[in-house]
Enzyme design. Structure first.
Site, PDB file in Angstrom:
ATOM      1  N   LYS A  66      -5.804  -0.938 -14.696  1.00 40.12           N
ATOM      2  CA  LYS A  66      -4.727  -1.831 -14.279  1.00 40.12           C
ATOM      3  C   LYS A  66      -4.014  -2.440 -15.488  1.00 40.12           C
ATOM      4  CE  LYS A  66      -7.062  -2.920  -9.930  1.00 40.12           C
ATOM      5  NZ  LYS A  66      -7.579  -4.031  -9.085  1.00 40.12           N
ATOM      6  N   TYR A 114      -2.461   0.022  -0.916  1.00 41.75           N
ATOM      7  CA  TYR A 114      -3.088  -1.175  -0.339  1.00 41.75           C
ATOM      8  C   TYR A 114      -2.636  -1.406   1.102  1.00 41.75           C
ATOM      9  CZ  TYR A 114      -4.476  -2.301  -5.149  1.00 41.75           C
ATOM     10  OH  TYR A 114      -5.023  -2.273  -6.410  1.00 41.75           O
TER      11      TYR A 114
END
Length: 141
Positions: free
Chosen positions: A11, A51
Site C-alpha cells: 500500500k 472493497y
C-alpha cells in the site's frame, strides 16, 4: 497440497517507507514465487471492486483516500499455502497490535488522522484471490 496464487498489495505507506524490496525479499525467502509485479495508481473503480463489501460502510471513504495517497505495488505470488502463510507474515490488521517480526509489526504504526494504514493487503481466500487478481491484473485475463 497444491500451489495457490494470491494478490498482495504494498500500500502507499509501504511504498513511501521504501520497504518494497524488504517485503518481496520476505516472500521469496519463505520459498514463494513472484509471478507478476507492477506499480499502479488505484482508481476509484478498482477500489470499489476490490472493497465491494465495504463500499457502503461509513469508513470506506477513508480506505479510498488512503489507497489513493500514492502508488501501490500489486504482486501476484504463488506457492503452497501462501494465502494463510502470508496473512501470518503480514500480522494483525492494526499495526499497533501486530507482533514484531511481522510486516505490520515491524514497519507499521498509527497516524494522528485516524486512517488505518497497514502497509500490505493480501487475499484472504482462493475465491477472493481470483477476484482481486482480475481487478489488478486484467491484462492476464
Amino acid at each position: 497440497m497444491y500451489e495457490e496464487k494470491t494478490l498482495i498489495l504494498i500500500k502507499p505507506d509501504g511504498v513511501k517507507l521504501g520497504i518494497i524490496g524488504e517485503i518481496i525479499t520476505r516472500i521469496e525467502r519463505k520459498g514463494y514465487r513472484i509471478e507478476a509485479l507492477k506499480v499502479a495508481k488505484a482508481s476509484k473503480e478498482q477500489l470499489q471492486d476490490h472493497y465491494s463489501e465495504l463500499v457502503n460502510k461509513t469508513f470506506y471513504k477513508e480506505i479510498e483516500t488512503y489507497m489513493q495517497e500514492g502508488p501501490i505495488i500489486a504482486v501476484i505470488a504463488s506457492g503452497t499455502q501462501i494465502i494463510n502463510v502470508f496473512h501470518r507474515m503480514a500480522g494483525a490488521t492494526n499495526p499497533s497490535l501486530a507482533n514484531f517480526g511481522t510486516i505490520r509489526g515491524d514497519f507499521g504504526h498509527e497516524y494522528n488522522d485516524d486512517i488505518l494504514r497497514n502497509i500490505v493487503h493480501s487475499s484472504d481466500s482462493l475465491r477472493q484471490a481470483k477476484k482481486e487478481i482480475k481487478i489488478w491484473f486484467p491484462e492476464m485475463y
